[in-house]
Enzyme design. Sequence first.
Site, PDB file in Angstrom:
ATOM      1  N   ASP A   8      25.108  46.453  18.126  1.00  0.00           N
ATOM      2  CA  ASP A   8      25.509  45.562  19.041  1.00  0.00           C
ATOM      3  C   ASP A   8      26.313  45.769  20.132  1.00  0.00           C
ATOM      4  O   ASP A   8      26.705  45.017  20.957  1.00  0.00           O
ATOM      5  CB  ASP A   8      26.237  44.126  18.381  1.00  0.00           C
ATOM      6  CG  ASP A   8      27.301  44.530  17.513  1.00  0.00           C
ATOM      7  OD1 ASP A   8      28.245  45.276  18.032  1.00  0.00           O
ATOM      8  OD2 ASP A   8      27.416  43.940  16.538  1.00  0.00           O
ATOM      9  N   ARG A  23      28.683  44.526  25.075  1.00  0.00           N
ATOM     10  CA  ARG A  23      29.089  43.832  23.736  1.00  0.00           C
ATOM     11  C   ARG A  23      27.666  42.544  23.824  1.00  0.00           C
ATOM     12  O   ARG A  23      28.009  41.621  24.696  1.00  0.00           O
ATOM     13  CB  ARG A  23      30.104  43.236  23.244  1.00  0.00           C
ATOM     14  CG  ARG A  23      30.108  42.241  22.112  1.00  0.00           C
ATOM     15  CD  ARG A  23      29.678  43.409  20.830  1.00  0.00           C
ATOM     16  NE  ARG A  23      29.867  42.494  19.521  1.00  0.00           N
ATOM     17  CZ  ARG A  23      28.951  41.616  19.006  1.00  0.00           C
ATOM     18  NH1 ARG A  23      27.914  41.297  19.724  1.00  0.00           N
ATOM     19  NH2 ARG A  23      29.355  41.178  17.738  1.00  0.00           N
ATOM     20  N   ASP A  28      25.206  40.082  15.899  1.00  0.00           N
ATOM     21  CA  ASP A  28      26.512  40.873  15.133  1.00  0.00           C
ATOM     22  C   ASP A  28      25.534  41.850  14.234  1.00  0.00           C
ATOM     23  O   ASP A  28      24.600  41.318  13.408  1.00  0.00           O
ATOM     24  CB  ASP A  28      27.409  39.816  14.378  1.00  0.00           C
ATOM     25  CG  ASP A  28      28.499  40.692  13.757  1.00  0.00           C
ATOM     26  OD1 ASP A  28      29.097  41.644  14.676  1.00  0.00           O
ATOM     27  OD2 ASP A  28      29.032  40.394  12.769  1.00  0.00           O
ATOM     28  N   THR A  29      25.935  42.898  14.366  1.00  0.00           N
ATOM     29  CA  THR A  29      25.394  44.091  13.430  1.00  0.00           C
ATOM     30  C   THR A  29      26.622  44.720  12.156  1.00  0.00           C
ATOM     31  O   THR A  29      27.734  44.616  12.871  1.00  0.00           O
ATOM     32  CB  THR A  29      24.713  45.121  14.122  1.00  0.00           C
ATOM     33  OG1 THR A  29      25.480  45.727  14.891  1.00  0.00           O
ATOM     34  CG2 THR A  29      23.565  44.771  15.113  1.00  0.00           C
ATOM     35  N   GLU A  31      29.147  46.823  10.606  1.00  0.00           N
ATOM     36  CA  GLU A  31      30.023  47.700  11.216  1.00  0.00           C
ATOM     37  C   GLU A  31      29.658  49.183  10.673  1.00  0.00           C
ATOM     38  O   GLU A  31      29.254  49.383   9.579  1.00  0.00           O
ATOM     39  CB  GLU A  31      31.590  47.294  10.801  1.00  0.00           C
ATOM     40  CG  GLU A  31      32.184  46.326  11.158  1.00  0.00           C
ATOM     41  CD  GLU A  31      32.476  46.152  12.569  1.00  0.00           C
ATOM     42  OE1 GLU A  31      32.111  47.061  13.185  1.00  0.00           O
ATOM     43  OE2 GLU A  31      32.819  44.887  13.251  1.00  0.00           O
ATOM     44  N   ARG A  75      35.197  44.701  27.039  1.00  0.00           N
ATOM     45  CA  ARG A  75      33.674  44.813  26.812  1.00  0.00           C
ATOM     46  C   ARG A  75      33.186  43.860  27.671  1.00  0.00           C
ATOM     47  O   ARG A  75      33.361  42.508  27.658  1.00  0.00           O
ATOM     48  CB  ARG A  75      33.275  44.972  25.509  1.00  0.00           C
ATOM     49  CG  ARG A  75      33.922  46.205  24.856  1.00  0.00           C
ATOM     50  CD  ARG A  75      33.264  46.105  23.133  1.00  0.00           C
ATOM     51  NE  ARG A  75      33.703  44.947  22.545  1.00  0.00           N
ATOM     52  CZ  ARG A  75      33.357  44.675  21.274  1.00  0.00           C
ATOM     53  NH1 ARG A  75      32.861  45.620  20.659  1.00  0.00           N
ATOM     54  NH2 ARG A  75      33.875  43.627  20.712  1.00  0.00           N
TER      55      ARG A  75
END
Length: 214
Positions: A8, A23, A28-29, A31, A75
């Site tokens: 992401d 971002r 959301d992916t 970590e 970001r």
Amino acid sequence: MREVVDGDTVKVDDPALGAVTVRVLGIDTPETVKPQFTVGCYGPEATAYANDVLDGKSVTVTLDPGQDETDRYGRTLAYLTLPDGSDYGVQAVRAGFAKNYVYDDARPVAKQPQIAAAEQDAKTSGAGLWGPACDGDTDSEPLTATAAPDPATDDYQPQPLIQAPPQDAAVPGGGDTSYANCTEVRAAGAAPIYRGQPGYASKLDRDGDGVACE
């Protein structure tokens, strides 16, 4: 496209600004590069997917008028449109490499309905991180502390430690407490919540420092 950081987060070349870290909004992916934390289930696969889809491609970076332009890490918050006109975030979620994501108490992104529908498709089909490997559980955990290295060696680097509350500290709320978001936590007078205390959840601790709703 300049570089894929993870599923992401990417770096793109802007003609005016140079290298810009983006971002991706609304997703959301798991970590993969968070210091002192384990790699989330399906994290490497999500990063590999981003590389397959984005590497060498010319993408369009689009801001959302209803969202901040940057996050606290500097970001750029934006959507990525692929050369064929499809949205990278929606595509990644439908393929099971990312989840629908609304940051803390923020207003959902404009494309949230499409992203949520894509997530439902992925859940129904058991795609990617919704399958048996993860069953939707992609949370990272803090790495277990190890013996300190010898300061006399050349490669010694001091490591920061998460400051945990005393074991006998009072815990607002108590019991099997859970909160939908930080607004509820603050309304209950329970903020901040430390990892291990009732009510703590990773969704409330976006920066993963062990302190939710700080």
